[in-house]
Design a protein around this motif. Structure first.
Motif, mmCIF file in Angstrom:
data_model
loop_
_atom_site.group_PDB
_atom_site.id
_atom_site.type_symbol
_atom_site.label_atom_id
_atom_site.label_comp_id
_atom_site.label_asym_id
_atom_site.label_seq_id
_atom_site.Cartn_x
_atom_site.Cartn_y
_atom_site.Cartn_z
ATOM 1 N N GLU A 170 0.824 -1.210 0.000
ATOM 2 C CA GLU A 170 0.000 0.000 0.000
ATOM 3 C C GLU A 170 0.862 1.265 0.000
ATOM 4 O OE1 GLU A 170 -2.462 -0.617 3.407
ATOM 5 O OE2 GLU A 170 -3.835 -1.977 2.344
ATOM 6 N N LYS A 198 2.522 1.811 -3.425
ATOM 7 C CA LYS A 198 1.576 2.390 -4.385
ATOM 8 C C LYS A 198 1.460 3.897 -4.186
ATOM 9 C CE LYS A 198 -3.213 2.014 -6.008
ATOM 10 N NZ LYS A 198 -4.542 1.404 -5.780
ATOM 11 N N GLU A 232 4.637 5.624 -5.528
ATOM 12 C CA GLU A 232 4.647 5.683 -6.991
ATOM 13 C C GLU A 232 3.656 6.721 -7.509
ATOM 14 O OE1 GLU A 232 3.907 1.701 -8.232
ATOM 15 O OE2 GLU A 232 5.874 0.952 -7.585
ATOM 16 N N GLU A 233 2.487 6.773 -6.916
ATOM 17 C CA GLU A 233 1.465 7.723 -7.366
ATOM 18 C C GLU A 233 1.859 9.161 -7.077
ATOM 19 O OE1 GLU A 233 -2.016 6.378 -5.355
ATOM 20 O OE2 GLU A 233 -2.511 4.847 -6.867
#
Length: 414
Positions: free
Chosen positions: A328, A331, A334-335
């Protein structure tokens, strides 16, 4: 933007402590290793996966006392076993209590390289006696090292006050680089006593590294090729990567290993373990003694902690939580498209900031960890974190959300 914490008591205590304690508090716990003015300096108490500072602020604690807390703070089964030992038998004597042998026998059952064990108090004690044992066994002097191995003269990072001759035979190599290691071994082939390495790479203030495929196997082969002792410094990875440490998890067995931290859930103990023919130099050739090394409080705590780790499959639970948490957070990182890295999952989660010539990373790092601590998530800017057994799913979900909010605040700065 989260509100700044009230830290009046911490700051007052720090001012008072500086009058009688050099630096107020020791080493890595000093304010400059966090975000000065934003982090507390003194804790009052802890329970489970949470700690509370002297001002009454409660945090989800992912530093876990820099690693020893594998179960949780004030774990009743462990503490009660120690209390019973103190009340009914005592813990400090001129001779050794039988629990030492019981703990050593247990370690031989669970740690692949362990035929024998010698108990000390700290990781620095354990790594230093490992070097002494390796030099005595091989009758050689030079040591190839990779990783943080403590504060003693031969390995400490800050060299002030230490004559160069005390560390001139310590040769540093880079993690995950077999060629670099072999160059050192080849250049000193006639005098290499040992290779000491943290099997999981956790350099100070830098991303956590896992071994590349074949890397630890390659280190093992080089140790054999050049006739030196292979030492795994498992002070952090022991009783965390698996019950038998990183050596069990990655399937590479060293000659010696140092263990500590999580072994006793916060009680002061460490050990050197290893092959009988090497460990036996401690029988009469190598001196190892201390007033407090045989104290049984931590040995009792270690036996009870290991019992719980086995019985409740604690490390499997932590790994499962760590993998989910790691996925989590990765992610979110990266976002965000920010110049940051997330490493260390599932055992040693760490968010670091990519260095740039202008120094923006320092501003981003301070702001990120400021936002986290204001949201009462306790992590350290220069040291990876840990996940303990008592961190709940709610704790981890809240932490993921605070990381997202903190990253959103960073976007306003770039």
């Amino acid at each position: 933007m989260a509100d700044k914490l009230k830290l009046d008591k911490s700051m007052a205590l720090f001012e008072e402590s500086q009058k009688v304690v050099p630096g107020g508090v020791a080493g890595i716990r000093r304010p400059y290793n966090f975000v000065p003015g934003e982090y507390p300096i003194f804790f009052d108490h802890g329970k489970g996966g949470h700690i509370t500072d002297v001002d009454g602020n409660e945090y989800i604690d992912y530093l876990c006392a820099y690693g020893p807390i594998i179960l949780g703070y004030r774990e009743e089964e462990v503490d009660n076993a120690v209390i019973e030992q103190i009340r009914n038998k005592g813990i400090c004597f001129s001779l050794t209590q039988p629990v030492q042998t019981q703990l050593a026998q247990k370690l031989t059952e669970i740690i692949p390289c362990c035929d024998m064990a010698a108990f000390v108090k700290t990781g620095s004690d354990a790594t230093t006696i490992a070097i002494r044992v390796a030099r005595a066994y091989t009758n050689k002097v030079k040591i190839a090292r990779c990783g943080y191995h403590g504060w003693h003269d031969w390995c400490v990072e800050v060299k002030t006050g230490i004559p160069e001759k005390l560390y001139e035979d310590i040769l540093e190599f880079h993690y995950n680089d077999l060629d670099n290691l072999e160059d050192i071994l080849k250049a000193n082939a006639n005098d290499m006593a040992a290779i000491i390495i943290t099997p999981v790479g956790h350099p100070l203030g830098n991303p956590v590294e896992m071994p590349k495929p074949g890397y630890l196997e390659g280190v093992r082969q080089l140790a054999d090729k050049y006739g030196c002792v292979l030492i795994f410094d498992e002070i952090r990875s022991g009783f965390r990567c698996s019950l038998g440490g990183a050596q069990e998890y990655f399937g590479v067995t060293p000659d010696l290993a140092t263990i500590g931290k999580a072994m006793a859930n916060g009680y002061a103990i460490a050990a050197l373990v290893g092959k009988k023919e090497i460990m036996n130099v401690l029988t009469k050739d190598v001196f190892l003694s201390s007033t407090f090394f045989p104290n049984s409080d931590a040995q009792v705590a270690a036996l009870k902690t290991i019992e719980i780790l086995e019985r409740d499959k604690v490390l499997e639970v932590i790994a499962e939580k760590g993998k989910k948490f790691g996925a989590e957070v990765q992610k979110l990182v990266e976002e965000s498209a920010l110049p940051i890295q997330f490493t260390g999952a599932p055992w040693m989660p760490y968010i670091t900031f990519n260095r740039d010539p202008e120094g923006l990373y320092k501003k981003l790092r301070n702001e990120f960890y400021t936002q986290l601590i204001r949201r009462r998530v306790f992590l350290q800017p220069y040291h990876h974190g840990y996940i303990c057994y008592r961190h709940t799913d709610e704790d981890l979900a809240y932490t993921v959300q605070t990381i997202k909010e903190s990253l959103d605040e960073l976007k306003k700065l770039v």
